[in-house]
Design a protein around this motif. Structure first.
Motif, PDB file in Angstrom:
ATOM      1  N   UNK A 122     -66.979 -24.204  26.041  1.00 52.95           N
ATOM      2  CA  UNK A 122     -67.461 -24.666  24.523  1.00 52.95           C
ATOM      3  C   UNK A 122     -68.754 -24.299  24.266  1.00 52.95           C
ATOM      4  N   UNK A 123     -69.279 -23.233  25.324  1.00 55.56           N
ATOM      5  CA  UNK A 123     -70.405 -22.703  25.195  1.00 55.56           C
ATOM      6  C   UNK A 123     -71.858 -23.881  25.417  1.00 55.56           C
ATOM      7  N   UNK A 124     -71.602 -24.907  25.978  1.00 57.65           N
ATOM      8  CA  UNK A 124     -72.550 -26.030  26.355  1.00 57.65           C
ATOM      9  C   UNK A 124     -73.335 -25.389  27.499  1.00 57.65           C
ATOM     10  N   UNK A 179     -82.238 -31.083  20.041  1.00 54.64           N
ATOM     11  CA  UNK A 179     -81.065 -30.421  19.655  1.00 54.64           C
ATOM     12  C   UNK A 179     -81.149 -29.307  18.453  1.00 54.64           C
ATOM     13  N   UNK A 180     -81.861 -29.457  17.581  1.00 54.29           N
ATOM     14  CA  UNK A 180     -81.817 -28.530  16.318  1.00 54.29           C
ATOM     15  C   UNK A 180     -82.270 -27.289  16.928  1.00 54.29           C
ATOM     16  N   UNK A 181     -83.028 -26.744  17.487  1.00 51.99           N
ATOM     17  CA  UNK A 181     -83.487 -25.622  17.735  1.00 51.99           C
ATOM     18  C   UNK A 181     -82.367 -24.774  18.889  1.00 51.99           C
ATOM     19  N   UNK A 182     -81.408 -25.530  19.641  1.00 46.37           N
ATOM     20  CA  UNK A 182     -80.673 -24.969  20.481  1.00 46.37           C
ATOM     21  C   UNK A 182     -79.405 -25.132  20.196  1.00 46.37           C
ATOM     22  N   UNK A 183     -78.975 -26.151  19.254  1.00 40.00           N
ATOM     23  CA  UNK A 183     -77.712 -26.369  18.819  1.00 40.00           C
ATOM     24  C   UNK A 183     -76.649 -26.971  20.382  1.00 40.00           C
ATOM     25  N   UNK A 226     -67.723 -38.448  16.607  1.00 40.45           N
ATOM     26  CA  UNK A 226     -68.084 -39.555  16.145  1.00 40.45           C
ATOM     27  C   UNK A 226     -69.516 -39.709  16.006  1.00 40.45           C
ATOM     28  N   UNK A 227     -69.956 -39.926  14.769  1.00 44.82           N
ATOM     29  CA  UNK A 227     -71.323 -39.787  14.445  1.00 44.82           C
ATOM     30  C   UNK A 227     -71.688 -38.486  13.885  1.00 44.82           C
ATOM     31  N   UNK A 228     -72.039 -38.255  12.456  1.00 46.80           N
ATOM     32  CA  UNK A 228     -72.195 -37.024  11.825  1.00 46.80           C
ATOM     33  C   UNK A 228     -73.642 -37.052  11.248  1.00 46.80           C
ATOM     34  N   UNK A 229     -74.483 -37.538  12.040  1.00 49.52           N
ATOM     35  CA  UNK A 229     -75.865 -37.238  11.688  1.00 49.52           C
ATOM     36  C   UNK A 229     -76.315 -35.892  12.079  1.00 49.52           C
ATOM     37  N   UNK A 230     -77.714 -35.749  12.303  1.00 48.54           N
ATOM     38  CA  UNK A 230     -78.176 -34.426  12.571  1.00 48.54           C
ATOM     39  C   UNK A 230     -77.529 -33.667  14.069  1.00 48.54           C
ATOM     40  N   UNK A 231     -77.540 -34.447  14.896  1.00 44.68           N
ATOM     41  CA  UNK A 231     -76.839 -33.966  16.226  1.00 44.68           C
ATOM     42  C   UNK A 231     -75.268 -33.601  15.950  1.00 44.68           C
ATOM     43  N   UNK A 232     -74.611 -34.558  15.529  1.00 46.74           N
ATOM     44  CA  UNK A 232     -73.250 -34.420  15.417  1.00 46.74           C
ATOM     45  C   UNK A 232     -72.902 -33.265  14.482  1.00 46.74           C
ATOM     46  N   UNK A 233     -73.475 -33.215  13.259  1.00 42.81           N
ATOM     47  CA  UNK A 233     -73.213 -31.995  12.302  1.00 42.81           C
ATOM     48  C   UNK A 233     -73.687 -30.774  12.920  1.00 42.81           C
ATOM     49  N   UNK A 234     -74.580 -30.628  13.795  1.00 44.19           N
ATOM     50  CA  UNK A 234     -75.174 -29.511  14.419  1.00 44.19           C
ATOM     51  C   UNK A 234     -73.999 -28.951  15.608  1.00 44.19           C
ATOM     52  N   UNK A 235     -73.483 -30.059  16.262  1.00 45.54           N
ATOM     53  CA  UNK A 235     -72.439 -29.642  17.102  1.00 45.54           C
ATOM     54  C   UNK A 235     -71.173 -29.246  16.402  1.00 45.54           C
ATOM     55  N   UNK A 236     -70.858 -29.917  15.525  1.00 42.89           N
ATOM     56  CA  UNK A 236     -69.648 -29.391  14.578  1.00 42.89           C
ATOM     57  C   UNK A 236     -69.975 -28.094  14.092  1.00 42.89           C
ATOM     58  N   UNK A 237     -71.099 -27.572  13.635  1.00 43.36           N
ATOM     59  CA  UNK A 237     -71.258 -26.517  13.037  1.00 43.36           C
ATOM     60  C   UNK A 237     -71.111 -25.260  14.070  1.00 43.36           C
ATOM     61  N   UNK A 238     -71.763 -25.419  15.277  1.00 48.83           N
ATOM     62  CA  UNK A 238     -71.648 -24.453  16.519  1.00 48.83           C
ATOM     63  C   UNK A 238     -70.341 -24.498  16.905  1.00 48.83           C
ATOM     64  N   UNK A 239     -69.567 -25.546  17.097  1.00 50.76           N
ATOM     65  CA  UNK A 239     -68.176 -25.494  17.606  1.00 50.76           C
ATOM     66  C   UNK A 239     -67.282 -24.556  16.609  1.00 50.76           C
ATOM     67  N   UNK A 240     -67.360 -24.731  15.196  1.00 52.95           N
ATOM     68  CA  UNK A 240     -66.659 -24.243  14.287  1.00 52.95           C
ATOM     69  C   UNK A 240     -67.141 -22.593  14.170  1.00 52.95           C
ATOM     70  N   UNK A 241     -68.341 -22.294  14.481  1.00 57.09           N
ATOM     71  CA  UNK A 241     -68.715 -20.845  14.456  1.00 57.09           C
ATOM     72  C   UNK A 241     -68.207 -20.183  15.382  1.00 57.09           C
ATOM     73  N   UNK A 242     -68.109 -21.002  16.689  1.00 59.83           N
ATOM     74  CA  UNK A 242     -67.166 -20.276  17.895  1.00 59.83           C
ATOM     75  C   UNK A 242     -65.804 -20.328  17.560  1.00 59.83           C
ATOM     76  N   UNK A 243     -65.159 -20.797  16.600  1.00 59.09           N
ATOM     77  CA  UNK A 243     -63.876 -20.753  16.626  1.00 59.09           C
ATOM     78  C   UNK A 243     -63.066 -21.956  16.673  1.00 59.09           C
ATOM     79  N   UNK A 244     -63.674 -23.071  16.783  1.00 58.09           N
ATOM     80  CA  UNK A 244     -63.110 -24.360  16.960  1.00 58.09           C
ATOM     81  C   UNK A 244     -62.793 -24.961  15.692  1.00 58.09           C
TER      82      UNK A 244
END
Length: 296
Positions: free
Chosen positions: A155-157, A129-133, A9-27
């Motif tokens: 989830x890699x957190x 968040x941006x440098x670390x995802x 919920x919330x697809x600004x900078x943080x939300x989109x970065x988290x989504x990107x990393x989750x999908x890259x990890x196969x989620x």
């Protein structure tokens, strides 16, 4: 303990970065909601389309059937986001609140989520968040934090449980923000004033003597750029910081002023060329802001 379906919920900078990393990890089973999705040309809509993330027009719909809901909205929208999503929590998902808000606001959000049947987990993200995802370190709080920790690790957190009570983790984040966002505001005011009087070199040299840093001009340009780009979001956070200070029985003189300077920086940032903000040297950035102010 990897969740099968994740809602963001919330697809600004943080939300989109988290989504990107989750999908890259196969989620891949990820659904997102943002009020900006109502505009197909919004940055949030474009980010979701570029990532191939499924979207929905309702927070409760995003939460329904999700094992984990990550809330990453602006500070001023944290409670509204919880209210809009709570009817989708009947199946008892985890609700990870990564918003930068006061301990009191976190407790209000927790009450909303728990009343709807969700398992609220406070999260305080302790760096940018941006440098670390998704690897940005975070402190977890609340009665469900311990149960959520294995999910976070899967989830890699980079997470650790700070307290079984809601509010403690966020108090760490808010106190840190007094200094970090305050430094951005003070640096902006200091350097623009110094450049106006033509004494920026002497001021920077003095700062280097008093507060040792290997490259004060680079540091000044960096912290100013953060406010110019993210000032609006930072201003909302600083109003939550001011609430945190008030909750401690103090008057938030500095935090309230920092919120105003962050708002001011956001206004300047919208009018400046992005390449001037993000790259180059300190003096051209100072001159660009001052020239724009003289024209305005």
């Amino acid at each position: 303990m990897t969740p099968q379906r994740i809602a963001i919920i919330g697809f600004g900078e943080v939300g989109s970065i988290l989504a990107r990393d989750l999908r890259a990890a196969g989620h891949r089973d990820t659904v997102a909601f943002d009020i900006a999705f109502a505009d197909a040309e919004s940055k949030a809509s474009r980010n979701a389309a570029a990532q191939g993330v499924r979207t929905t027009v309702c927070g409760a719909e995003a939460a329904a059937r999700s094992d984990l809901v990550i809330c990453a909205v602006t500070a001023g929208s944290a409670l509204d986001a919880a209210r809009h999503a709570r009817s989708g929590f009947g199946h008892g998902p985890f609700y990870l609140d990564v918003n930068s808000v006061s301990p009191g606001t976190k407790r209000e959000a927790a009450a909303i989520i728990e009343a709807g049947g969700g398992r609220y987990v406070e999260a305080a993200v302790m760096t940018s968040v941006p440098p670390h995802g998704i690897r940005a370190p975070m402190l977890l709080g609340g009665p469900h934090a311990e149960a959520f920790l294995p999910v976070a690790e899967a989830l890699g957190m980079r997470a650790e449980v700070f307290s079984a009570d809601v509010g403690g983790a966020s108090s760490v984040k808010m106190c840190r923000s007094i200094m970090i966002k305050g430094l951005e505001a003070l640096t902006t005011e200091c350097m623009l004033t110094a450049r106006h009087y033509g004494v920026e070199r002497e001021v920077l040299a003095s700062l280097g003597d008093t507060l040792p840093h290997k490259d004060w001009p680079a540091l000044a340009r960096y912290v100013m750029s953060r406010a110019l780009i993210h000032g609006r979001r930072r201003a909302e956070e600083m109003r939550e910081v001011a609430r945190t200070v008030q909750e401690a029985g103090l008057t938030p003189l500095q935090s309230a002023a920092t919120a105003e300077r962050q708002d001011w920086a956001a206004e300047q940032g919208r009018a400046l060329p992005r390449e001037l903000i993000e790259g180059g040297e300190l003096l051209p950035l100072l001159d660009g802001i001052l020239a724009m102010r003289r024209r305005g």
